[in-house]
Design a protein around this motif. Sequence first.
Motif, PDB file in Angstrom:
ATOM      1  N   ALA A 214     -22.741   0.826  49.403  1.00 57.94           N
ATOM      2  CA  ALA A 214     -23.355  -0.041  48.389  1.00 57.94           C
ATOM      3  C   ALA A 214     -24.015  -1.256  49.039  1.00 57.94           C
ATOM      4  N   MET A 215     -23.387  -1.801  50.080  1.00 59.28           N
ATOM      5  CA  MET A 215     -23.954  -2.968  50.763  1.00 59.28           C
ATOM      6  C   MET A 215     -25.266  -2.612  51.462  1.00 59.28           C
ATOM      7  N   ILE A 216     -25.364  -1.375  51.963  1.00 60.83           N
ATOM      8  CA  ILE A 216     -26.562  -0.953  52.690  1.00 60.83           C
ATOM      9  C   ILE A 216     -27.688  -0.565  51.738  1.00 60.83           C
ATOM     10  N   TYR A 217     -27.348   0.153  50.677  1.00 57.13           N
ATOM     11  CA  TYR A 217     -28.385   0.784  49.845  1.00 57.13           C
ATOM     12  C   TYR A 217     -28.733  -0.002  48.577  1.00 57.13           C
ATOM     13  N   LEU A 218     -27.882  -0.931  48.139  1.00 54.80           N
ATOM     14  CA  LEU A 218     -28.124  -1.613  46.865  1.00 54.80           C
ATOM     15  C   LEU A 218     -28.563  -3.055  47.092  1.00 54.80           C
ATOM     16  N   GLU A 219     -29.576  -3.474  46.320  1.00 56.63           N
ATOM     17  CA  GLU A 219     -30.029  -4.871  46.348  1.00 56.63           C
ATOM     18  C   GLU A 219     -29.777  -5.565  45.014  1.00 56.63           C
ATOM     19  N   ASN A 220     -29.773  -4.783  43.939  1.00 52.69           N
ATOM     20  CA  ASN A 220     -29.567  -5.352  42.605  1.00 52.69           C
ATOM     21  C   ASN A 220     -28.092  -5.683  42.397  1.00 52.69           C
ATOM     22  N   PRO A 221     -27.730  -6.962  42.211  1.00 56.09           N
ATOM     23  CA  PRO A 221     -26.313  -7.316  42.022  1.00 56.09           C
ATOM     24  C   PRO A 221     -25.675  -6.638  40.820  1.00 56.09           C
ATOM     25  N   LYS A 222     -26.482  -6.256  39.823  1.00 61.17           N
ATOM     26  CA  LYS A 222     -25.921  -5.604  38.639  1.00 61.17           C
ATOM     27  C   LYS A 222     -25.406  -4.193  38.947  1.00 61.17           C
ATOM     28  N   LEU A 223     -25.804  -3.646  40.094  1.00 58.71           N
ATOM     29  CA  LEU A 223     -25.344  -2.309  40.486  1.00 58.71           C
ATOM     30  C   LEU A 223     -24.176  -2.362  41.462  1.00 58.71           C
ATOM     31  N   TYR A 224     -23.757  -3.569  41.850  1.00 63.12           N
ATOM     32  CA  TYR A 224     -22.684  -3.692  42.836  1.00 63.12           C
ATOM     33  C   TYR A 224     -21.370  -3.130  42.287  1.00 63.12           C
ATOM     34  N   PRO A 225     -20.624  -2.353  43.112  1.00 63.82           N
ATOM     35  CA  PRO A 225     -19.264  -1.952  42.706  1.00 63.82           C
ATOM     36  C   PRO A 225     -18.290  -3.105  42.884  1.00 63.82           C
ATOM     37  N   LEU A 226     -17.079  -2.915  42.382  1.00 67.62           N
ATOM     38  CA  LEU A 226     -16.079  -3.982  42.388  1.00 67.62           C
ATOM     39  C   LEU A 226     -15.789  -4.495  43.789  1.00 67.62           C
ATOM     40  N   GLN A 227     -15.648  -3.577  44.758  1.00 62.82           N
ATOM     41  CA  GLN A 227     -15.294  -4.007  46.110  1.00 62.82           C
ATOM     42  C   GLN A 227     -16.363  -4.905  46.721  1.00 62.82           C
ATOM     43  N   LEU A 228     -17.613  -4.625  46.435  1.00 63.21           N
ATOM     44  CA  LEU A 228     -18.692  -5.456  46.975  1.00 63.21           C
ATOM     45  C   LEU A 228     -18.719  -6.814  46.284  1.00 63.21           C
ATOM     46  N   VAL A 229     -18.403  -6.832  44.984  1.00 63.54           N
ATOM     47  CA  VAL A 229     -18.322  -8.108  44.264  1.00 63.54           C
ATOM     48  C   VAL A 229     -17.178  -8.955  44.816  1.00 63.54           C
ATOM     49  N   LEU A 230     -16.019  -8.312  45.044  1.00 61.31           N
ATOM     50  CA  LEU A 230     -14.880  -9.049  45.607  1.00 61.31           C
ATOM     51  C   LEU A 230     -15.204  -9.593  46.986  1.00 61.31           C
ATOM     52  N   ARG A 231     -15.870  -8.791  47.763  1.00 62.00           N
ATOM     53  CA  ARG A 231     -16.270  -9.236  49.102  1.00 62.00           C
ATOM     54  C   ARG A 231     -17.179 -10.452  49.007  1.00 62.00           C
ATOM     55  N   SER A 232     -18.130 -10.404  48.069  1.00 68.28           N
ATOM     56  CA  SER A 232     -19.046 -11.528  47.909  1.00 68.28           C
ATOM     57  C   SER A 232     -18.299 -12.785  47.483  1.00 68.28           C
ATOM     58  N   ILE A 233     -17.333 -12.617  46.541  1.00 70.17           N
ATOM     59  CA  ILE A 233     -16.570 -13.776  46.076  1.00 70.17           C
ATOM     60  C   ILE A 233     -15.758 -14.385  47.215  1.00 70.17           C
ATOM     61  N   LEU A 234     -15.120 -13.529  48.002  1.00 73.75           N
ATOM     62  CA  LEU A 234     -14.311 -14.044  49.111  1.00 73.75           C
ATOM     63  C   LEU A 234     -15.170 -14.732  50.151  1.00 73.75           C
ATOM     64  N   ILE A 235     -16.337 -14.173  50.447  1.00 72.53           N
ATOM     65  CA  ILE A 235     -17.222 -14.787  51.446  1.00 72.53           C
ATOM     66  C   ILE A 235     -17.742 -16.129  50.944  1.00 72.53           C
ATOM     67  N   GLN A 236     -18.069 -16.201  49.648  1.00 72.44           N
ATOM     68  CA  GLN A 236     -18.572 -17.443  49.100  1.00 72.44           C
ATOM     69  C   GLN A 236     -17.540 -18.557  49.180  1.00 72.44           C
ATOM     70  N   ASN A 237     -16.264 -18.183  49.171  1.00 77.80           N
ATOM     71  CA  ASN A 237     -15.213 -19.197  49.221  1.00 77.80           C
ATOM     72  C   ASN A 237     -14.641 -19.397  50.609  1.00 77.80           C
ATOM     73  N   GLN A 238     -15.252 -18.766  51.618  1.00 81.69           N
ATOM     74  CA  GLN A 238     -14.838 -19.010  52.993  1.00 81.69           C
ATOM     75  C   GLN A 238     -15.492 -20.297  53.484  1.00 81.69           C
ATOM     76  N   VAL A 239     -14.784 -21.021  54.304  1.00 83.47           N
ATOM     77  CA  VAL A 239     -15.306 -22.284  54.808  1.00 83.47           C
ATOM     78  C   VAL A 239     -15.612 -22.160  56.287  1.00 83.47           C
ATOM     79  N   ALA A 240     -16.876 -22.348  56.653  1.00 80.77           N
ATOM     80  CA  ALA A 240     -17.258 -22.327  58.060  1.00 80.77           C
ATOM     81  C   ALA A 240     -17.157 -23.726  58.643  1.00 80.77           C
ATOM     82  N   PRO A 241     -16.739 -23.854  59.906  1.00 79.55           N
ATOM     83  CA  PRO A 241     -16.622 -25.168  60.525  1.00 79.55           C
ATOM     84  C   PRO A 241     -17.965 -25.901  60.504  1.00 79.55           C
ATOM     85  N   GLY A 242     -17.959 -27.156  60.066  1.00 79.05           N
ATOM     86  CA  GLY A 242     -19.184 -27.942  60.033  1.00 79.05           C
ATOM     87  C   GLY A 242     -20.052 -27.665  58.833  1.00 79.05           C
TER      88      GLY A 242
END
Length: 293
Positions: A214-242
């Motif tokens: 899904a990460m490779i073939y899909l661009e439309n967020p409305k087509l994302y499966p649950l695992q890709l949505v969870l991944r996006s949520i977790l990445i958005q809440n990760q804190v990078a140094p600086g």
Amino acid sequence: MNIKLSMSDRLIVGISNLLLGAAVLVVLVPLLYVVFASFMEPTALLNKGISFHAADWSIEGYKRILTNDAMIQGFVNAVFYSAAFAAVTVAISVFAGYPLSVDGFAGHRFFMTLFVITMFFGGGLIPTYLVVKNLGMLDTVWAVIIPGAVSVWNIILARTFFKGIPKELNEAAKVDGASDLLLFFRIILPLSKPIMFVLALYAFVGQWNSYFDAMIYLENPKLYPLQLVLRSILIQNQVAPGMIGDQLAMAEMKRLSEIIKYAAIVISSLPLLIMYPFFQKYFEKGVMVGSLK
């Protein structure tokens, strides 16, 4: 009836029970830890570990996930992808495996060799991507369902199961005048429920846990499966140094990340935990019959 065991038998049974208990603990302890951690305040979890004090518990992680529209859409998409993928996989495996199990089927060794070769030599990511693109499946649901639906392992498993069905049934049906199609749909398929449920469970679980296609073939967020949505949520809440200068904001982001992480694991695992008991009897029977013949 009580069976008297010898000393060596008791020793073997004791060691087996000990190993089985250890295996259960290896699976059960992390699972329980994640479930309890999903209901705890991150600060309390980091400082105290698992605590049963009411003040340390919270459902904020679940609230944040379940009030997210993308999560609901991702859940619906994931159910559709997994169910459709399982249906297509079972159909292909059964329709390909049965002819290969029939003695005298012309070319079955040739086709079997072709199938086995693909188990050792794959096309790779870029050629597969180009095929999906040239077929016009990019950014469509078919890009998630079709490319991985053909599994040679599943075909071999189905073929092995079909070979275990007594030939006398086929001969009796032929004597009564049944055609090959009638034989397959009226006799073989009803007897093949165990292997079909096993293949469906394998395919459903594999698709449910996957996000890479899904990460490779899909661009439309409305087509994302649950695992890709969870991944996006977790990445958005990760804190990078600086990345964030405000220390308080950084701490809050880290806290949210911890809350969401455990709740997301529980939510994404629930459908499989609920589904497994209903498939268990077919799963055990299908795996044993399909693997030992």
